[in-house]
Scaffold this motif. Structure first.
Motif, short mmCIF file in Angstrom:
data_model
loop_
_atom_site.label_atom_id
_atom_site.label_comp_id
_atom_site.label_asym_id
_atom_site.label_seq_id
_atom_site.Cartn_x
_atom_site.Cartn_y
_atom_site.Cartn_z
N HIS A 30 0.63 -1.27 -0.27
CA HIS A 30 0.76 0.02 0.17
C HIS A 30 0.46 1.42 0.06
CE1 HIS A 30 1.27 -0.95 4.38
NE2 HIS A 30 1.63 0.01 4.45
N ALA A 31 0.23 2.10 0.48
CA ALA A 31 1.00 2.81 -0.15
C ALA A 31 1.06 3.51 1.36
CB ALA A 31 -0.11 4.85 0.04
N GLY A 32 2.61 3.93 1.46
CA GLY A 32 3.44 4.26 2.49
C GLY A 32 3.61 3.06 2.94
N GLY A 33 3.99 1.60 2.46
CA GLY A 33 4.01 0.60 2.79
C GLY A 33 5.62 0.26 2.25
N ALA A 34 6.19 -0.88 2.52
CA ALA A 34 6.92 -1.38 2.28
C ALA A 34 6.99 -2.87 1.96
CB ALA A 34 8.64 -0.76 3.13
N ALA A 35 8.29 -3.58 1.61
CA ALA A 35 8.12 -4.70 1.04
C ALA A 35 8.11 -5.89 2.80
CB ALA A 35 9.53 -5.31 0.65
N GLY A 36 8.68 -5.61 3.41
CA GLY A 36 8.50 -6.28 4.98
C GLY A 36 6.65 -6.23 4.97
N THR A 37 6.20 -5.89 4.79
CA THR A 37 4.42 -5.62 4.93
C THR A 37 4.15 -6.51 5.43
OG1 THR A 37 4.04 -3.03 4.13
CG2 THR A 37 2.20 -4.60 4.49
N TYR A 38 4.52 -7.88 4.03
CA TYR A 38 4.28 -8.60 3.75
C TYR A 38 4.74 -10.31 3.82
CZ TYR A 38 1.19 -6.40 0.67
OH TYR A 38 0.30 -5.78 0.10
N PHE A 39 5.42 -9.86 5.06
CA PHE A 39 6.83 -11.01 5.75
C PHE A 39 6.20 -11.76 6.41
CE2 PHE A 39 8.56 -13.07 9.29
CZ PHE A 39 10.56 -12.64 8.78
N SER A 40 4.80 -12.20 6.83
CA SER A 40 4.10 -12.66 7.73
C SER A 40 3.50 -13.40 6.26
CB SER A 40 3.00 -12.64 8.67
OG SER A 40 2.36 -13.12 9.01
N LEU A 41 2.51 -12.84 6.03
CA LEU A 41 1.78 -13.74 4.88
C LEU A 41 2.97 -14.38 3.50
CD1 LEU A 41 -0.96 -13.61 3.11
CD2 LEU A 41 0.01 -11.81 1.53
N SER A 42 4.42 -14.12 3.91
CA SER A 42 5.22 -15.16 3.14
C SER A 42 5.38 -16.44 3.85
CB SER A 42 6.87 -14.35 2.90
OG SER A 42 7.30 -14.67 2.28
N GLN A 43 5.47 -15.75 5.24
CA GLN A 43 6.10 -16.77 5.56
C GLN A 43 4.77 -18.14 5.54
OE1 GLN A 43 6.57 -16.50 10.38
NE2 GLN A 43 7.94 -17.24 10.07
N ARG A 44 3.65 -17.68 5.32
CA ARG A 44 2.12 -18.73 5.53
C ARG A 44 2.43 -19.28 4.10
NH1 ARG A 44 -1.08 -18.25 9.56
NH2 ARG A 44 -1.52 -16.15 11.27
N LEU A 45 2.94 -18.76 3.39
CA LEU A 45 2.60 -18.91 1.91
C LEU A 45 4.27 -19.88 1.49
CD1 LEU A 45 0.38 -16.38 0.61
CD2 LEU A 45 -0.37 -19.31 0.57
N SER A 46 5.10 -19.95 2.13
CA SER A 46 6.34 -19.83 1.06
C SER A 46 6.31 -21.63 1.17
CB SER A 46 7.55 -20.03 3.04
OG SER A 46 6.94 -20.64 4.16
N GLU A 47 5.63 -22.42 1.99
CA GLU A 47 5.31 -23.99 0.38
C GLU A 47 4.93 -24.13 -0.08
OE1 GLU A 47 6.44 -26.26 2.52
OE2 GLU A 47 7.45 -24.84 3.80
N ASP A 48 3.44 -23.14 -0.70
CA ASP A 48 3.43 -23.11 -1.94
C ASP A 48 3.90 -22.50 -2.91
OD1 ASP A 48 0.38 -24.39 -0.57
OD2 ASP A 48 0.41 -23.13 0.56
N ALA A 49 4.68 -21.18 -2.53
CA ALA A 49 4.87 -21.06 -3.64
C ALA A 49 6.67 -20.10 -2.91
CB ALA A 49 4.31 -19.72 -3.95
N ASP A 50 6.98 -19.37 -4.82
CA ASP A 50 7.94 -18.54 -4.28
C ASP A 50 7.15 -17.05 -4.21
OD1 ASP A 50 10.16 -16.90 -4.25
OD2 ASP A 50 11.15 -17.25 -7.12
N VAL A 51 7.51 -16.29 -3.06
CA VAL A 51 6.74 -14.87 -2.75
C VAL A 51 7.74 -13.88 -2.41
CG1 VAL A 51 5.46 -13.94 -0.60
CG2 VAL A 51 5.12 -16.33 -0.94
N ILE A 52 7.35 -12.96 -3.04
CA ILE A 52 8.32 -11.74 -4.05
C ILE A 52 7.22 -10.71 -3.25
CG2 ILE A 52 9.15 -11.14 -5.93
CD1 ILE A 52 9.26 -13.65 -7.14
N SER A 53 8.49 -9.94 -2.37
CA SER A 53 7.93 -8.54 -2.17
C SER A 53 7.95 -7.29 -2.80
CB SER A 53 6.94 -8.70 -0.60
OG SER A 53 6.73 -8.12 -0.48
N ALA A 54 7.49 -5.85 -3.25
CA ALA A 54 8.08 -5.40 -3.95
C ALA A 54 8.29 -4.24 -2.85
CB ALA A 54 7.26 -4.67 -5.35
N GLN A 55 9.74 -3.54 -3.33
CA GLN A 55 10.30 -2.54 -2.24
C GLN A 55 10.44 -1.67 -3.65
OE1 GLN A 55 10.50 -1.80 0.67
NE2 GLN A 55 12.76 -2.18 1.49
N TYR A 56 9.44 -0.52 -3.08
CA TYR A 56 9.38 0.98 -3.73
C TYR A 56 10.37 2.10 -3.61
CZ TYR A 56 4.31 -0.67 -3.78
OH TYR A 56 3.47 -1.47 -4.40
N PRO A 57 10.88 2.50 -4.89
CA PRO A 57 11.74 3.33 -4.67
C PRO A 57 11.97 4.43 -3.04
CG PRO A 57 10.94 3.46 -6.91
CD PRO A 57 10.18 2.60 -5.66
#
Length: 272
Positions: A30-57
């Motif tokens: 979201h606006a003001g957010g960073a890649a780490g916003t999705y750390f927990s979601l990545s942890q939950r889904l790491s068995e299902d997929a390669d989870v990639i999170s955007a880091q905006y400039p």
């Protein structure tokens, strides 16, 4: 939080690397957010997929890079590296608020370029194009902008209580709101991927009807999921959201198999 494996300066981070996974999940904050916003979601889904999170400039380890003030710039900046990370695999896009607009624009640009389409788009916390997106937040003074962010509770309140951190965050916040509020994909903005719209039933910014109108922007299947809560309902409903994403990711595995798109595990079922 574990350090991401992707070097600073690049557009994406992996917190639980699975580059050998059959499918990828690409998360846009979201606006003001960073890649780490999705750390927990990545942890939950790491068995299902390669989870990639955007880091905006313009934030965190990309703080010295200029902020971008349009969704199209953000999408076009991310696209080349995204292609490399996907590496021809089926993938799902998930974006919240401004991230939903970036996810949609990425899908549109891939359609224009005849590139592999996302198996599904999860568009969270944002109404469809033309549905009351511009509230003029980008035009407020610094105090007004911070007050809006506090109201939405989308940024850690501890950050907002630290004047030096607020000073560092303001340029990216203002740029993000400019991007989020001015995005217009233009007439005929339609993707071919299945679309899942997610919204909170108490979100002052996005009505249920606003989310429902995403139906008009896909030729694929459409599903509307309504959750209890405000704009950041996903913080309280991550297990259910992870379940929905996991179902889509498992369905995406057949896309690259013989028979291509027809081998998907059925369309997303409509419902709330």
């Amino acid at each position: 939080m574990a350090s991401p494996s992707t070097p600073a300066g690049s557009w994406f981070r992996r917190f639980h690397p699975r580059p050998d996974a059959e499918v990828a999940l690409v998360c846009l904050p979201h606006a003001g957010g960073a890649a780490g916003t999705y750390f927990s979601l990545s942890q939950r889904l790491s068995e299902d997929a390669d989870v990639i999170s955007a880091q905006y400039p313009g934030r965190q380890d990309r703080l010295r890079e200029p902020c971008l003030e349009s969704v199209r710039e953000l999408a076009s900046g991310a696209a080349p590296e995204l292609d490399q990370l996907i590496a021809g695999r089926p993938f799902v896009l998930f974006g919240h608020s401004m991230g939903a607009a970036i996810a949609f624009e990425l899908a549109l640009s891939r359609r224009r370029d005849r590139a592999r389409a996302p198996h599904a788009l999860f568009l969270s916390g944002r109404g469809a194009p033309g549905r009351g997106i511009d509230r003029g937040i980008r035009l407020l003074d610094d105090d007004g902008l911070i007050a809006e962010v506090r109201r939405l509770a989308g940024t850690d309140s501890l950050v907002l209580d630290e004047p030096e951190l607020v000073r560092l965050a303001l340029p990216s916040l203002r740029a993000d709101y400019a991007a989020a509020e001015t995005y217009d994909p233009g007439p005929g903005a339609v993707v071919d991927s299945d679309v899942v719209a997610l919204t909170g039933d108490a979100d002052d910014n996005v009505g249920i009807d606003d989310a429902e109108h995403w139906r008009e922007h896909t030729t694929g299947a459409f599903d509307l999921q309504v959750f209890e809560g405000g704009h950041f309902f996903l913080n309280d409903h991550e297990p259910r959201i992870a379940e929905l994403l996991g179902t889509a990711l498992r369905g995406a595995r057949g896309v690259g198999a013989p028979g291509g798109e027809e081998d998907r595990a059925g369309p997303i079922r409509p419902g709330r």
